[in-house]
Design a protein around this motif. Sequence first.
Motif, mmCIF file in Angstrom:
data_model
loop_
_atom_site.group_PDB
_atom_site.id
_atom_site.type_symbol
_atom_site.label_atom_id
_atom_site.label_comp_id
_atom_site.label_asym_id
_atom_site.label_seq_id
_atom_site.Cartn_x
_atom_site.Cartn_y
_atom_site.Cartn_z
ATOM 1 N N ALA A 52 0.668 -1.069 0.081
ATOM 2 C CA ALA A 52 -0.356 -0.396 -0.026
ATOM 3 C C ALA A 52 0.903 1.483 -0.068
ATOM 4 O O ALA A 52 0.548 2.102 -0.727
ATOM 5 N N SER A 53 2.039 1.389 0.741
ATOM 6 C CA SER A 53 3.473 2.431 0.461
ATOM 7 C C SER A 53 3.689 2.497 -0.919
ATOM 8 O O SER A 53 3.319 4.243 -0.679
ATOM 9 N N ILE A 54 3.160 1.926 -2.056
ATOM 10 C CA ILE A 54 3.896 2.208 -2.712
ATOM 11 C C ILE A 54 2.728 2.939 -4.250
ATOM 12 O O ILE A 54 3.117 3.915 -4.675
ATOM 13 N N LEU A 55 1.322 2.062 -3.686
ATOM 14 C CA LEU A 55 0.413 2.657 -4.282
ATOM 15 C C LEU A 55 -0.354 3.764 -4.070
ATOM 16 O O LEU A 55 -0.808 4.706 -4.658
ATOM 17 N N GLU A 56 0.349 4.575 -2.674
ATOM 18 C CA GLU A 56 -0.625 5.967 -2.227
ATOM 19 C C GLU A 56 0.660 6.760 -2.448
ATOM 20 O O GLU A 56 0.267 8.072 -1.921
ATOM 21 N N HIS A 57 1.617 6.626 -2.981
ATOM 22 C CA HIS A 57 2.822 7.430 -3.112
ATOM 23 C C HIS A 57 2.143 8.360 -4.367
ATOM 24 O O HIS A 57 1.747 8.146 -4.878
ATOM 25 N N ARG A 58 2.552 9.653 -3.457
ATOM 26 C CA ARG A 58 1.782 10.959 -4.712
ATOM 27 C C ARG A 58 2.287 10.761 -6.095
ATOM 28 O O ARG A 58 1.465 10.981 -7.323
ATOM 29 N N THR A 95 -1.363 7.114 -12.082
ATOM 30 C CA THR A 95 -2.044 5.976 -12.537
ATOM 31 C C THR A 95 -3.719 6.819 -12.993
ATOM 32 O O THR A 95 -4.508 6.655 -13.511
ATOM 33 N N ALA A 96 -4.330 8.273 -12.402
ATOM 34 C CA ALA A 96 -4.400 9.021 -12.578
ATOM 35 C C ALA A 96 -4.264 10.223 -14.617
ATOM 36 O O ALA A 96 -5.177 9.657 -14.541
ATOM 37 N N LEU A 97 -2.978 9.529 -14.816
ATOM 38 C CA LEU A 97 -3.328 10.530 -16.697
ATOM 39 C C LEU A 97 -3.200 9.034 -17.277
ATOM 40 O O LEU A 97 -3.280 9.659 -18.405
ATOM 41 N N ILE A 98 -3.036 8.049 -16.972
ATOM 42 C CA ILE A 98 -2.491 6.905 -17.809
ATOM 43 C C ILE A 98 -4.613 6.374 -18.850
ATOM 44 O O ILE A 98 -3.785 6.318 -20.089
ATOM 45 N N PRO A 99 -5.520 6.918 -17.850
ATOM 46 C CA PRO A 99 -6.145 6.842 -19.254
ATOM 47 C C PRO A 99 -6.355 7.748 -20.025
ATOM 48 O O PRO A 99 -7.400 7.226 -20.931
#
Length: 101
Positions: free
Chosen positions: A27-33, A39-43
């Motif tokens: 989770a620490s990697i997934l929640e990194h800024r 991941t917000a820009l991939i779509p």
Amino acid sequence: MSELWWAVLLVCAGCYALKLAGLSVPASILEHRHTVRVTALIPVGLLAALVAVQTAAGDREVVHDARLAGVAVAVACLLARVPFLPMLVLAAAATALVRLI
């Protein structure tokens, strides 16, 4: 079993392994800024690539036809902040007019 079924089973196993790998990320990697931002820009990137391929792809070459006019009108409407439905109608009309000509 035929070669096709072996390929299907191999792809299924690969998809399952990829899903399992994604679930095992801490989770620490997934929640990194940086991770959240990327991941917000991939779509957006995937949608842009899809539009580019569907607009300019021929059988084996890049084509310049009426679809480019429709995309250009849609981009102009986006920049002018036109709502979605009128933008869609205008882009379709531009494509139809170029095909008519």
